[in-house]
Design an enzyme around this catalytic site. Structure first.
Site: not given
Ligand code: EPZ
Length: 438
Positions: A22-23, A397, A122, A305, A117, A93
């Site tokens: 998916k991702n 999803r 996030r 995840d 979320c 997202r």
């Molecule tokens: C991706 O989310 C995945 N989603 C998530 O999978 C996964 O949990 C996550 O990466 C971590 O591996 C997809 O690929 C579509 P991050 P993403 O940016 O990109 C903070 C699933 O179940 N942050 O690496 O949103 C954020 O809040 C989903 O398949 C900021 O503060 O994750 C988090 O605490 C859930 N500001 C941390 O960084 C920003 O601008 C890591 O988030 C961006 C992120």
């Protein structure tokens, strides 16, 4: 509303094919719209999130359809609109990836900011800061990010927290920019590598994906290609855990064991017998799992995840374990539902302390988010009696035909809903394409 009814106690046995990631698919679908011409994608999972991305791309002027062999066709030649609808974007997202695509292709993007979320705060502030460093003028107004640039300029950008989404969005934006972009502390997830291989095959110039430093030499344009999406490592880990919780024995096919080093190590530590082949993994678990401590981290650490299904496994383990969540601020909300099934779990700050119990008992539970839903299904497979998993449509999803796959492994699972699954979604999507193209 859908409900999955699970009668626990059946060991999972047999063979199951893991779907495409998916991702990875979400980033690659968006990237495909950056080429002039029709790309064809294989191994795209039929998740509702995937269809949301397809609808957004189509709304922006790209042509997207699925052929009879279930291959996805994406043609970005007609990409012309810069403002996707809030109704679609708020569903997912990863829709925010179109910001990088639109800025790169059209020099302008007006994208709704993602809302709250279930797994914690996030924001997308790192994405926005990165766009500004590439020279875009950005304003946040009326719930939208409005960004514009005649042509993005390469820059050196430090990616906070090795954020996956930020790395994806900046790779998309920088691919058609002027000059060289260096992403430092970039995310190293396999989905980032898959995206970069795809873009390079379309004519991009990206080096270092999978390491902390990614170098992107901007190019003028991209050409369409045919491509196959990698296997879903999160789905694979979820099935390994389900086999462990049901004390079964099964082989998972179409997987990349290399992408699962840490989950495999932790599950082996918990007493599961795991054998790896080139593209399959055998899992055997005839005994009660052992309690193991885990801390989530960015790749190649233990995936956040997989945290929830792993906690479900630990809830029936021998002994007490501690699971620490370091990536998201609020990813233990589902624990109350596991407690309803008799789990003994205490949450303190960013950790869950899980005292393994002899057995869980079936109960009606609610799915709060995708991976929490997987945890409830794992618990239900191990539980005594019947569990009603409500809001199970949320599982669709990110898990393709989960009920069917579990039933094929001998689980007593029934999905109660009028019409669902891949057939309904593909049909619905096809109908919407026909409406659009007439
Ligand atoms: C991706 O989310 C995945 N989603 C998530 O999978 C996964 O949990 C996550 O990466 C971590 O591996 C997809 O690929 C579509 P991050 P993403 O940016 O990109 C903070 C699933 O179940 N942050 O690496 O949103 C954020 O809040 C989903 O398949 C900021 O503060 O994750 C988090 O605490 C859930 N500001 C941390 O960084 C920003 O601008 C890591 O988030 C961006 C992120």
């Amino acid at each position: 509303m859908a409900k999955l009814v699970v009668r626990g106690g059946n060991p999972l046995r047999g063979d199951v094919a893991v779907s495409g990631s998916k991702n990875s698919a979400l980033g690659i679908l968006a990237a495909a719209a950056m080429a002039d011409g029709e790309s064809v994608l294989d191994n795209v999972p039929s998740h509702t999130d995937v269809f949301t991305m397809c609808r957004i791309l189509r709304e922006l002027g790209a042509r997207v359809y699925i052929d009879d062999d279930h291959r996805f066709h994406i043609d970005g030649s007609g990409l012309s609109k810069t403002k996707p609808s809030y109704d679609l974007v708020r569903k997912m997202r990863a829709s925010f990836y179109v910001a990088g695509v639109l800025l790169a292709r059209l020099g302008e993007a007006e994208v709704p900011l993602p809302g709250g979320c279930a797994i914690g705060s996030r924001p997308v502030d790192y994405h926005i800061k990165g766009f500004e460093q590439l020279g875009a003028e950005v304003a946040i107004e009326y719930g939208y990010m409005k960004a514009r640039s005649n042509r993005l300029q390469g820059a050196k950008i430090y990616v906070n927290r090795a954020s996956v989404g930020t790395t994806v969005n900046l790779i998309l934006a920088a691919t058609l920019s002027k000059g060289v972009t260096i992403l430092e502390n970039a995310a190293k997830e396999p989905e980032i590598v898959d995206l970069s291989i795809f873009l390079n095959a379309m004519g991009a110039n990206i080096r270092g994906a999978g390491t902390e430093v990614i170098k992107i030499q901007g190019v003028e344009r991209l050409h369409p290609i045919e491509y196959g999406i990698i296997a879903d490592r999160i789905e694979c880990a979820t099935f390994m855990i389900a086999v462990g919780a049901s004390r079964g024995e099964a082989t998972l096919h179409n997987v990349v064991p290399e992408h699962l080093r840490t989950p495999i190590a932790k599950l082996t530590e918990a007493g599961l017998h795991i054998e790896e082949g080139d593209t399959e993994i055998l899992v055997r678990a005839h005994k009660k799992p052992r309690a193991v401590d885990v801390e989530t981290a960015v790749y190649p650490g233990f995936p956040t995840d997989v945290q929830q299904p792993f906690v479900a496994l630990m809830s029936v383990a021998e002994g007490t374990s501690i699971v620490r969540e370091t990536v998201f601020s609020d990813r233990f909300r589902y624990v109350d539902e596991l407690r309803r099934m008799g789990a003994d779990i205490k949450v303190e700050q960013d950790s869950a302390i899980i005292r393994g119990v002899e057995t869980l008992t079936g109960a009606p539970v609610e799915v709060p988010d995708l991976r929490a839903g997987a945890a409830l299904v794992v618990a239900a497979l191990a539980a005594d009696g019947e569990t009603e998993v409500h809001n199970s449509e949320i599982l669709e999803r990110g898990y393709e035909r989960l009920g069917d796959k579990l039933a094929a492994l001998g689980a007593d699972v029934v999905l109660e809903e009028t019409v669902t699954g891949r057939e309904m979604r593909v049909e619905e999507f096809r109908r919407s394409v026909e409406v659009e193209s007439t």
